[in-house]
Design an enzyme around this catalytic site. Structure first.
Site, PDB file in Angstrom:
ATOM      1  N   GLY A  83      38.791  39.627  22.665  1.00 56.21           N
ATOM      2  CA  GLY A  83      36.817  39.065  21.612  1.00 56.21           C
ATOM      3  C   GLY A  83      36.332  40.200  22.330  1.00 56.21           C
ATOM      4  O   GLY A  83      34.925  40.571  21.678  1.00 56.21           O
ATOM      5  N   THR A  84      36.252  40.630  23.478  1.00 51.91           N
ATOM      6  CA  THR A  84      35.239  41.526  24.194  1.00 51.91           C
ATOM      7  C   THR A  84      35.489  43.378  23.033  1.00 51.91           C
ATOM      8  O   THR A  84      34.260  43.041  22.148  1.00 51.91           O
ATOM      9  CB  THR A  84      35.959  42.180  25.575  1.00 51.91           C
ATOM     10  OG1 THR A  84      36.329  41.050  26.655  1.00 51.91           O
ATOM     11  CG2 THR A  84      34.874  42.944  25.756  1.00 51.91           C
ATOM     12  N   ASN A  91      31.821  29.203  25.808  1.00 50.33           N
ATOM     13  CA  ASN A  91      32.883  28.524  26.943  1.00 50.33           C
ATOM     14  C   ASN A  91      33.459  27.794  28.073  1.00 50.33           C
ATOM     15  O   ASN A  91      34.221  27.107  29.016  1.00 50.33           O
ATOM     16  CB  ASN A  91      34.113  29.843  27.605  1.00 50.33           C
ATOM     17  CG  ASN A  91      32.621  31.546  28.375  1.00 50.33           C
ATOM     18  OD1 ASN A  91      31.929  31.108  27.776  1.00 50.33           O
ATOM     19  ND2 ASN A  91      33.277  32.014  28.758  1.00 50.33           N
ATOM     20  N   SER A 144      39.133  35.785  19.673  1.00 50.60           N
ATOM     21  CA  SER A 144      40.280  36.713  19.769  1.00 50.60           C
ATOM     22  C   SER A 144      41.674  35.510  20.110  1.00 50.60           C
ATOM     23  O   SER A 144      41.105  34.177  19.713  1.00 50.60           O
ATOM     24  CB  SER A 144      40.003  36.317  21.389  1.00 50.60           C
ATOM     25  OG  SER A 144      40.594  37.145  22.227  1.00 50.60           O
ATOM     26  N   HIS A 197      44.381  35.345  21.833  1.00 50.91           N
ATOM     27  CA  HIS A 197      45.210  34.340  23.516  1.00 50.91           C
ATOM     28  C   HIS A 197      43.673  33.138  23.467  1.00 50.91           C
ATOM     29  O   HIS A 197      44.858  32.197  24.607  1.00 50.91           O
ATOM     30  CB  HIS A 197      44.806  35.132  24.402  1.00 50.91           C
ATOM     31  CG  HIS A 197      43.726  35.449  24.830  1.00 50.91           C
ATOM     32  ND1 HIS A 197      43.784  34.657  26.197  1.00 50.91           N
ATOM     33  CD2 HIS A 197      43.075  36.079  25.083  1.00 50.91           C
ATOM     34  CE1 HIS A 197      42.221  35.477  26.301  1.00 50.91           C
ATOM     35  NE2 HIS A 197      42.071  36.057  25.591  1.00 50.91           N
ATOM     36  N   THR A 257      46.568  53.080  16.317  1.00 48.04           N
ATOM     37  CA  THR A 257      47.575  52.678  15.464  1.00 48.04           C
ATOM     38  C   THR A 257      46.994  51.175  15.254  1.00 48.04           C
ATOM     39  O   THR A 257      46.965  50.443  17.158  1.00 48.04           O
ATOM     40  CB  THR A 257      48.363  53.487  16.576  1.00 48.04           C
ATOM     41  OG1 THR A 257      48.493  54.539  15.675  1.00 48.04           O
ATOM     42  CG2 THR A 257      50.053  52.555  15.358  1.00 48.04           C
ATOM     43  N   CYS A 305      34.776  33.234  43.992  1.00 42.54           N
ATOM     44  CA  CYS A 305      34.776  33.472  44.877  1.00 42.54           C
ATOM     45  C   CYS A 305      34.709  35.471  45.285  1.00 42.54           C
ATOM     46  O   CYS A 305      36.023  35.847  44.181  1.00 42.54           O
ATOM     47  CB  CYS A 305      36.154  33.343  45.557  1.00 42.54           C
ATOM     48  SG  CYS A 305      35.208  32.802  47.619  1.00 42.54           S
TER      49      CYS A 305
HETATM   50  N1  PLP Z   1      33.373  35.034  24.223  1.00 39.75           N
HETATM   51  C1  PLP Z   1      34.340  34.098  24.757  1.00 39.75           C
HETATM   52  C2  PLP Z   1      32.953  33.361  24.237  1.00 39.75           C
HETATM   53  C3  PLP Z   1      35.541  34.372  26.045  1.00 39.75           C
HETATM   54  O1  PLP Z   1      35.438  33.136  26.089  1.00 39.75           O
HETATM   55  C4  PLP Z   1      35.767  34.904  25.917  1.00 39.75           C
HETATM   56  C5  PLP Z   1      37.565  35.623  26.990  1.00 39.75           C
HETATM   57  O2  PLP Z   1      37.209  34.328  27.578  1.00 39.75           O
HETATM   58  C6  PLP Z   1      35.770  36.776  25.435  1.00 39.75           C
HETATM   59  C7  PLP Z   1      35.034  36.437  24.270  1.00 39.75           C
HETATM   60  C8  PLP Z   1      36.716  37.562  25.394  1.00 39.75           C
HETATM   61  O3  PLP Z   1      37.887  37.425  24.873  1.00 39.75           O
HETATM   62  P1  PLP Z   1      39.039  38.591  25.408  1.00 39.75           P
HETATM   63  O4  PLP Z   1      39.261  37.464  26.696  1.00 39.75           O
HETATM   64  O5  PLP Z   1      39.837  38.914  24.278  1.00 39.75           O
HETATM   65  O6  PLP Z   1      38.278  39.813  25.492  1.00 39.75           O
END
Ligand code: PLP
Length: 400
Positions: A71-72, A150, A198, A200, A236, A324
């Site tokens: 996702g990042t 999130n 993402s 996962h 790849t 923390c």
């Molecule tokens: N964006 C949101 C709203 C998320 O909750 C997360 C992961 O917690 C991400 C982006 C990042 O996803 P990834 O862990 O696949 O890089």
């Protein structure tokens, strides 16, 4: 001890069907999808089938889906592509409550002369689109607002935002990482140019994601190298994970409404019971327009980390609204942006369910939680006033 996993916004278990679908691509079909030979070509074919499944879940065309590593990467790529495709525009707009994948990338761009406006949210975590209207100017390249938060699960008014942005020559990206598989998404009705996802978060493995790029959107790749993903993301392919992601999307498409109705019922049961049984407890964020699986609850005058450790003794996994790090408590930027008092931020716990969560697991949390909270409050050397002073002393700022 059986694990009771209520941290599904952090990550999810891989669905057994997803694992099954992936295994042959580790074991038997290990060819490179770019190879000329049939052995590789058949893998390429499977990637295209996975692409079609991801596209199908959101009503997109398969060619609008670019597989990414997470996702990042999707978030970073969307912002980078937006600014590169409009070099005279040096302004970005996002919100104060985005994931670090957006916030830190905007900070990074500041070093190259880009300016970012961070839109505020109200005490329920909601965005006012008038603030967006005011922030937009003819230097704005991109607006990036998450689909769902999130931490609180609060949903953002994507349609309204898209309509504000329309016709301004500005790209609209939404981080939909937490929404995919939990809410029906149809890009045909959604005024967005790009969405990131993402794997996962919806029972596919870690290390795979996708970026939806609407047909006709100018796109600049972030990963530069070979011709994979039609030149839009070199490297790849993570074949097995892409196949798994496709399978997870197929499963999610099958029965999202039924599964999420089950999840929402359990979440509501948990929330109601905890509010009733534990005094000085509040839910953070708007409760109506929210992800069905998420609740962020503040137990005032206790440390969230202490609650997590006690829950951990029962095998219960959740997460807290502060982390923390290096000896100091870092309160959640999301809850802080909502103006939640520090005493409540520090006692916040996020429970995030999945369709694998059972009623008996929720009953177990309801059974143990009141005693945990009561016990922690009684053990605390601090009264309520002292707790506030303590938070000031550890450097987290004013207890407001
Ligand atoms: N964006 C949101 C709203 C998320 O909750 C997360 C992961 O917690 C991400 C982006 C990042 O996803 P990834 O862990 O696949 O890089």
């Amino acid at each position: 001890m059986k694990t009771i996993y209520l941290d599904n916004n952090a990550t999810t278990q891989v669905a057994p069907e997803v694992l099954e679908a992936m295994l042959p691509y580790f074991r038997d079909f290990y060819g490179n999808p770019s190879s000329m030979h049939t052995f590789g070509g058949q893998v390429h074919q499977k990637i295209e089938e996975a692409r079609a499944r991801v596209a199908d879940l959101i009503g997109a065309d398969p060619e609008e889906i670019v597989f990414t590593g997470c996702g990042t990467e999707g978030d970073n790529t969307a912002l980078m592509s937006a600014v590169e495709s409009n070099p005279s525009r040096k302004h970005l707009i996002t919100t104060k409550v985005e994931h670090a994948a957006i916030l830190n990338f905007c900070k990074h761009l500041a070093g190259s002369g880009y300016r970012t406006t961070y839109l505020p949210v109200d005490s329920l975590g909601r965005l006012d689109t008038d603030d967006l209207r005011k922030a937009l100017d003819d230097r704005t390249a991109v607006v990036s607002v998450m689909y769902a938060n999130n931490e609180t699960g609060v949903l953002f008014p994507i349609n309204e935002i898209g309509n504000v942005v329309k016709g301004r020559g500005v790209l609209f990206h939404s981080d939909a990482v937490q929404a995919l598989g939990k809410l029906p998404i149809n890009v045909k009705d959604l005024p967005v140019d790009m969405l990131s996802f993402s794997g996962h978060k919806l029972h596919a493995p870690k290390g795979v994601g996708a970026l939806y790029v609407r047909k006709g959107t100018r796109f600049y790749p972030y990963m530069i190298g070979g011709h994979q993903e039609r030149g839009r993301r070199s490297g790849t392919e993570n074949v097995a994970s892409i196949i798994g992601f496709g399978k997870a999307c197929e499963l999610a498409k099958d029965d999202v409404s039924r599964r999420m109705a089950h999840v929402a019922r359990l979440r509501d049961k948990l929330e109601k019971a905890l509010l009733e049984c534990c005094p000085d407890t509040v839910v953070n964020g708007e409760r109506e327009h929210r992800l069905p699986n998420t609740t962020s609850i503040s137990f005032e005058y206790v440390e969230g980390e202490a609650i997590l450790l006690r829950l951990n003794e029962y095998g219960i996994c959740a997460s807290s609204g502060s982390a923390c790090t290096s000896g100091s408590l870092q309160p959640s930027h999301v809850l802080r942006s909502m103006g939640i008092p520090y005493t409540a931020i520090h006692g916040s716990v996020r429970f995030s369910l999945s369709s694998y969560t059972t009623e008996s697991e929720i009953d177990k949390v309801i059974e143990v939680m009141p005693a945990i909270i009561k016990d922690l409050r009684s053990l605390s050397p601090f009264g309520r006033e002292k707790f506030e002073q303590f938070l000031c002393a550890v450097g987290t700022g004013r207890a407001d």
